[in-house]
Scaffold this motif. Sequence first.
Motif, PDB file in Angstrom:
ATOM      1  N   TRP A   1       2.767  12.008  -2.862  1.00 10.60           N
ATOM      2  CA  TRP A   1       1.877  10.886  -2.593  1.00 10.60           C
ATOM      3  C   TRP A   1       1.849   9.855  -3.714  1.00 10.60           C
ATOM      4  O   TRP A   1       1.804   8.676  -3.470  1.00 10.60           O
ATOM      5  N   ASP A   2       1.842  10.370  -4.933  1.00 18.03           N
ATOM      6  CA  ASP A   2       1.703   9.418  -6.037  1.00 18.03           C
ATOM      7  C   ASP A   2       3.042   8.834  -6.464  1.00 18.03           C
ATOM      8  O   ASP A   2       3.115   8.077  -7.416  1.00 18.03           O
ATOM      9  N   SER A   3       4.103   9.199  -5.753  1.00 20.80           N
ATOM     10  CA  SER A   3       5.411   8.707  -6.177  1.00 20.80           C
ATOM     11  C   SER A   3       5.889   7.535  -5.319  1.00 20.80           C
ATOM     12  O   SER A   3       6.468   6.591  -5.825  1.00 20.80           O
ATOM     13  N   LEU A   4       5.633   7.601  -4.017  1.00 23.78           N
ATOM     14  CA  LEU A   4       6.296   6.652  -3.114  1.00 23.78           C
ATOM     15  C   LEU A   4       5.902   5.205  -3.385  1.00 23.78           C
ATOM     16  O   LEU A   4       4.742   4.910  -3.656  1.00 23.78           O
ATOM     17  N   PRO A   5       6.875   4.310  -3.313  1.00 27.44           N
ATOM     18  CA  PRO A   5       6.587   2.909  -3.614  1.00 27.44           C
ATOM     19  C   PRO A   5       6.072   2.182  -2.375  1.00 27.44           C
ATOM     20  O   PRO A   5       6.085   2.719  -1.273  1.00 27.44           O
ATOM     21  N   SER A   6       5.643   0.972  -2.583  1.00 32.16           N
ATOM     22  CA  SER A   6       5.248   0.150  -1.443  1.00 32.16           C
ATOM     23  C   SER A   6       6.021  -1.166  -1.498  1.00 32.16           C
ATOM     24  O   SER A   6       6.512  -1.570  -2.548  1.00 32.16           O
ATOM     25  N   LEU A   7       6.112  -1.783  -0.345  1.00 34.88           N
ATOM     26  CA  LEU A   7       6.684  -3.121  -0.257  1.00 34.88           C
ATOM     27  C   LEU A   7       5.513  -4.096  -0.217  1.00 34.88           C
ATOM     28  O   LEU A   7       4.624  -3.965   0.626  1.00 34.88           O
ATOM     29  N   VAL A   8       5.493  -5.042  -1.146  1.00 37.91           N
ATOM     30  CA  VAL A   8       4.408  -6.020  -1.167  1.00 37.91           C
ATOM     31  C   VAL A   8       4.989  -7.384  -0.827  1.00 37.91           C
ATOM     32  O   VAL A   8       6.006  -7.793  -1.406  1.00 37.91           O
TER      33      VAL A   8
ATOM     34  N   LEU B   1       7.283 -12.428  -5.145  1.00 33.94           N
ATOM     35  CA  LEU B   1       7.252 -11.471  -4.047  1.00 33.94           C
ATOM     36  C   LEU B   1       8.193 -12.004  -2.981  1.00 33.94           C
ATOM     37  O   LEU B   1       8.491 -13.179  -2.977  1.00 33.94           O
ATOM     38  N   PRO B   2       8.674 -11.165  -2.066  1.00 35.82           N
ATOM     39  CA  PRO B   2       8.412  -9.738  -1.906  1.00 35.82           C
ATOM     40  C   PRO B   2       8.994  -8.919  -3.058  1.00 35.82           C
ATOM     41  O   PRO B   2       9.945  -9.340  -3.701  1.00 35.82           O
ATOM     42  N   ALA B   3       8.449  -7.724  -3.244  1.00 35.43           N
ATOM     43  CA  ALA B   3       8.959  -6.819  -4.262  1.00 35.43           C
ATOM     44  C   ALA B   3       8.589  -5.395  -3.896  1.00 35.43           C
ATOM     45  O   ALA B   3       7.643  -5.177  -3.128  1.00 35.43           O
ATOM     46  N   ILE B   4       9.384  -4.465  -4.412  1.00 35.85           N
ATOM     47  CA  ILE B   4       9.003  -3.056  -4.311  1.00 35.85           C
ATOM     48  C   ILE B   4       8.065  -2.788  -5.480  1.00 35.85           C
ATOM     49  O   ILE B   4       8.422  -3.050  -6.635  1.00 35.85           O
ATOM     50  N   VAL B   5       6.895  -2.319  -5.165  1.00 41.94           N
ATOM     51  CA  VAL B   5       5.906  -2.090  -6.212  1.00 41.94           C
ATOM     52  C   VAL B   5       5.549  -0.601  -6.227  1.00 41.94           C
ATOM     53  O   VAL B   5       4.862  -0.117  -5.334  1.00 41.94           O
ATOM     54  N   PRO B   6       6.070   0.127  -7.226  1.00 39.17           N
ATOM     55  CA  PRO B   6       5.668   1.526  -7.363  1.00 39.17           C
ATOM     56  C   PRO B   6       4.244   1.559  -7.914  1.00 39.17           C
ATOM     57  O   PRO B   6       3.652   0.509  -8.163  1.00 39.17           O
ATOM     58  N   GLY B   7       3.712   2.714  -8.117  1.00 37.90           N
ATOM     59  CA  GLY B   7       2.327   2.785  -8.592  1.00 37.90           C
ATOM     60  C   GLY B   7       2.150   2.410 -10.059  1.00 37.90           C
ATOM     61  O   GLY B   7       1.033   2.360 -10.553  1.00 37.90           O
ATOM     62  N   ASP B   8       3.253   2.109 -10.775  1.00 40.69           N
ATOM     63  CA  ASP B   8       3.139   1.927 -12.227  1.00 40.69           C
ATOM     64  C   ASP B   8       2.353   0.677 -12.597  1.00 40.69           C
ATOM     65  O   ASP B   8       2.461  -0.357 -11.950  1.00 40.69           O
ATOM     66  N   ILE B   9       1.611   0.806 -13.664  1.00 41.02           N
ATOM     67  CA  ILE B   9       0.819  -0.312 -14.150  1.00 41.02           C
ATOM     68  C   ILE B   9       1.371  -0.733 -15.512  1.00 41.02           C
ATOM     69  O   ILE B   9       1.639   0.116 -16.376  1.00 41.02           O
ATOM     70  N   GLY B  10       1.563  -2.021 -15.671  1.00 46.02           N
ATOM     71  CA  GLY B  10       2.105  -2.522 -16.937  1.00 46.02           C
ATOM     72  C   GLY B  10       1.063  -2.564 -18.033  1.00 46.02           C
ATOM     73  O   GLY B  10      -0.109  -2.241 -17.804  1.00 46.02           O
ATOM     74  N   GLU B  11       1.484  -2.979 -19.211  1.00 50.28           N
ATOM     75  CA  GLU B  11       0.572  -3.000 -20.359  1.00 50.28           C
ATOM     76  C   GLU B  11      -0.605  -3.942 -20.131  1.00 50.28           C
ATOM     77  O   GLU B  11      -1.692  -3.722 -20.640  1.00 50.28           O
ATOM     78  N   ASP B  12      -0.330  -5.010 -19.366  1.00 46.68           N
ATOM     79  CA  ASP B  12      -1.403  -5.979 -19.118  1.00 46.68           C
ATOM     80  C   ASP B  12      -2.305  -5.562 -17.953  1.00 46.68           C
ATOM     81  O   ASP B  12      -3.143  -6.322 -17.504  1.00 46.68           O
ATOM     82  N   GLY B  13      -2.110  -4.357 -17.440  1.00 53.09           N
ATOM     83  CA  GLY B  13      -2.977  -3.876 -16.369  1.00 53.09           C
ATOM     84  C   GLY B  13      -2.503  -4.257 -14.979  1.00 53.09           C
ATOM     85  O   GLY B  13      -3.100  -3.856 -13.990  1.00 53.09           O
ATOM     86  N   ALA B  14      -1.425  -5.037 -14.895  1.00 52.93           N
ATOM     87  CA  ALA B  14      -0.937  -5.471 -13.581  1.00 52.93           C
ATOM     88  C   ALA B  14       0.152  -4.515 -13.100  1.00 52.93           C
ATOM     89  O   ALA B  14       0.896  -3.946 -13.906  1.00 52.93           O
ATOM     90  N   PRO B  15       0.257  -4.329 -11.775  1.00 56.72           N
ATOM     91  CA  PRO B  15       1.313  -3.463 -11.259  1.00 56.72           C
ATOM     92  C   PRO B  15       2.691  -4.045 -11.549  1.00 56.72           C
ATOM     93  O   PRO B  15       2.881  -5.258 -11.446  1.00 56.72           O
ATOM     94  N   ILE B  16       3.653  -3.196 -11.916  1.00 57.26           N
ATOM     95  CA  ILE B  16       4.992  -3.715 -12.191  1.00 57.26           C
ATOM     96  C   ILE B  16       5.907  -3.462 -11.004  1.00 57.26           C
ATOM     97  O   ILE B  16       5.649  -2.587 -10.183  1.00 57.26           O
ATOM     98  N   ARG B  17       6.947  -4.257 -10.893  1.00 51.70           N
ATOM     99  CA  ARG B  17       7.846  -4.135  -9.754  1.00 51.70           C
ATOM    100  C   ARG B  17       9.065  -3.324 -10.131  1.00 51.70           C
ATOM    101  O   ARG B  17       9.379  -3.144 -11.315  1.00 51.70           O
TER     102      ARG B  17
END
Length: 893
Positions: A756-763, A729-745
């Motif tokens: 609403w469900d599209s915009l990414p966040s900065l983590v 991190l830091p990373a742009i994290v969209p709402g997508d979840i990877g195969e392992d259940g963790a959010p992908i960057r």
Amino acid sequence: MKSFAAVLFGATIALAATASDPRYIHYEFLGKLDKRAAGRFVTRKKYTSAVFNGLAVELKAPEDVVDLASIPNVVSVRPVTIYPATKPFSLHVASGPDDPAVPPFGQSPHVMTGVDRVHEQGFTGKGIKIGIIDTGVDYTHPSLGGGFGPGCKIVGGYDLVGDAYIPGLVDPVPDDDPMDQCQGHGTHVAGIVGAAPGNEMNITGVAPDAALYAYRVIGCAGGVGEDVLIDALLRAHADGMDVITMSIGGASAWPDEPVSVVASRVAEQGTVVTMSGGNDGDYGPFFFGAPANGKDVIAVASVNNLARMYQTMTTNVEHAPIASSVPCMHGNIPLTRASQPYKISDPLEDLDGWPVDVPETPFPVDALTTDPMYNATACEPLGDDVPDLTGYAVVFRSARWPEVLVPGMCQVEDQIRNIAKKGADFFIIYDAAWEPYVGNIPNKEVLLRNIDDGIWLVNEFNKGTNLTVTFKQHGSGVDVPNPNGGLTSLFSSFGPTQDLLFKPALGAPGGNITSTYIVKKGSWAVASGTSLATPYMAGSAALLLQAKGKGSTAVGLPESHEPRPRPHTLAQQGAGLINVFNALNVKTEVSPAELLLNDTAHWKGVHRITIKNTGQYKQKYTLSHQPAGTATMHDIALYPVPVIDAAVAVHFSEKEVTLAPGASTAVTVNISPPKNVDPKTLPLVSGWINVRGSFGDRVQVSYLGVAGSMYAAETIISKNQVSWYHYNLPAIVPGDIGEDGAPIRQVGPRNYTRSWDSLPSLVFLLAQNSRRVFIDLIDPAMKVDATIPSVSRKRSVWPHWWKPGLPLEEAGGSFDDVPIKMRIYDLHDIMHISGGPLGPAYQIYLPPMVFGTDVPYGQYKILLRALRQFGDPALEKDYDVYVSEQIGIVESL
Ligand SMILES: *[C@@H]1O[C@H](CO)[C@@H](O)[C@H](O)[C@H]1NC(C)=O
Ligand SMILES: *[C@@H]1O[C@H](CO)[C@@H](O)[C@H](O)[C@H]1NC(C)=O
Ligand SMILES: *[C@@H]1O[C@H](CO)[C@@H](O)[C@H](O)[C@H]1NC(C)=O
Ligand SMILES: *[C@@H]1O[C@H](CO)[C@@H](O)[C@H](O)[C@H]1NC(C)=O
Ligand SMILES: *[C@@H]1O[C@H](CO)[C@@H](O)[C@H](O)[C@H]1NC(C)=O
Ligand SMILES: *[C@@H]1O[C@H](CO)[C@@H](O)[C@H](O)[C@H]1NC(C)=O
């Protein structure tokens, strides 16, 4: 924890502290404000004390805050912080002396601190006035005197708020009666300070003959504005309190909140001010509370009670009651935890001491083996030869695979599952290495405190006795030595302040303290927290004041009770557990009590320590140095905080001095930081300079500093230490979840729509608290010199921040001329742990998610800047900088 949103965006109340006293300044100020903001403000409070001169003003238009600071005589303008209702770490209302949660020996804190012996010496706080700023006090409680006013135990006070008060929503309605009928916190605190002896719980306050004054600042809904707290402090001070205690606060990294400043000034005037450091120990270092962070305030840490409670079961065969406790369903706490740097000597320390919830009828016992040391009972499914166990309690030794869990190997949970299949209702486990957690099986297990009891039960069963056990629901508690007794409570907040003030100062018992409670709600409660350690300190201060004026000695606490333990870092325990008896009886004074070493960029290693012999005989004093464990602080909430052995070097001008009665002398100590440490981990060095007199006097001076530069170390973390992300991190994290259940960057440019469900966040993660954090949108084509590597940047290049003071040109340009396309956040005084849903990480969404305002369609990068400690907010080079991947906001994809 205080709400940042209130500080940053919604703040409509501003406190203005003015430089000099005259009321005229208020008049003038309000006139000027009126001209600028006619009808747009309300004056909330005017403070005209010699200690603090200021105003609380409510602004209808938040923009006017900017103007306030420019009005003549204004020293500073700050938002009014709202503190939550004070909540102890845990609280249990007792049904009576027989309540299973009431420790049988309620006086054990007094044994820890020597207060029992001080009472025997006749010191009980007589003639000392103690002001309690809290939720009020239920003075109808017989142990709190049963009345209010002169001649009573609760001599005076004031209700500054009334029942209906809700900060920011319902205004205070003050009155003369500080009765506590809805919260109970203040009533509990008052009992710790001064409950009268001779009650059914057999407890006595620390200073039972002190005169108590109750200042109520919290209504029935909870919460209090800083403006009210300041008022209460000034009022208690004006009423001539000798000691003021307050167990209210919220996390704050710098000691310059107005209430911290006022508390410090009241303390400077000679009043003892004790305040709770907070229960945020699991947020790691540099996470201390305001106003306890005020410079001269005695900030209090919590120390575990020596006694801890276990419930006992009885058997139909004569035998001493068998002590056991119930797993808290925390899941596996494997043995390996005990070998971590911050040692927890008993892996079962979190066990519940309450009775197990079963009928009081006897259970027949089965053991399934004749060998009490057999540790593989029911590791395999039980065969047909084993009878149905319905209605039985099965006793067995826990399977134990030390250190590492290998999949497929037998664990205590497997044993429970296999035995449960035979219908057993109850599991009596001994020699367990961790708390078993078996999700879908009703949690009817007890863990025996002593292996010997388990062995006895198995042998007794095998004698052919029809053995039964009974779990009494009342009056079966016993005190046994707490394996973590006398150690700093894990929940107790870590200091120091971000600018390296020594916090906490001292510790007092704050675990499982029995005290008074609102009469209508049950009269007595057991609670844990720094909230309760604080009044303990206030009472102790009263005893010392009564006996001989100011002064204190403390006993440093170890990290664990293992053999040859390392002393625990002073960042969590302060100078140690207060010992009132020693403080009263030593014939030696040393000053100052604390040495502030600062960090290596501002190292202050040379200090003079004055030693005075106040006794009647000549004493020879020997000086020595005792280091505590060095905590590496530059990590987000690593819990437990890593500790290394890296002591400072101490040079004394004299190691021995001899002083005639009444004589004093000064010794110079020169402290230098350890060399064998990595400064960017911010190793926090701490310990004591011990002064031992030939008549046995032991007094000490504690020291604290950082063997690294706070400025030079990262403020934004460039490496990820949070397990649920698999990238830095830091990373742009969209709402997508990877195969392992963790959010992908996001890697590389990407477009988003405004939905609403599209915009990414900065983590991002902060390594240190930061005075100022900016988050802006910039043109993706702009060249910005980042200090924190982004995804596409080569990781092998060490970011230039490690060379402080490098001119901007050399550093490769500045973002001075990088136009900001849109400011997302301008954050002040940010803690390094967000405390939000992502735990330590900050997650910032684009504005449409936050404000409902649209970001224009276009291509952007996010620029994140965090001011380094001791940096100048106006200098770009003093920020850590990160530039994100490119993001596009498009109409449709
Ligand atoms: C009350 O506490 C004292 C110690 O302070 C102890 O000696 C005494 O036995 C206790 N009394 C009861 C009734 O528990
Ligand atoms: C309070 O006592 C209970 C029961 O013995 C125990 O589970 C808990 O850990 C104790 N808490 C503290 C802070 O000592
Ligand atoms: C039983 O104890 C022995 C000796 O400590 C150990 O080697 C073995 O792994 C244990 N077995 C189980 C199932 O825990
Ligand atoms: C144990 O219980 C069984 C069945 O209830 C009974 O037959 C037997 O006599 C009992 N033994 C003893 C020693 O009490
Ligand atoms: C450490 O030094 C900095 C810079 O001089 C100063 O602002 C800060 O107050 C110092 N901290 C302490 C505890 O003295
Ligand atoms: C994003 O959208 C813009 C404009 O529609 C387009 O030019 C660009 O190629 C897109 N970028 C990506 C990564 O899809």
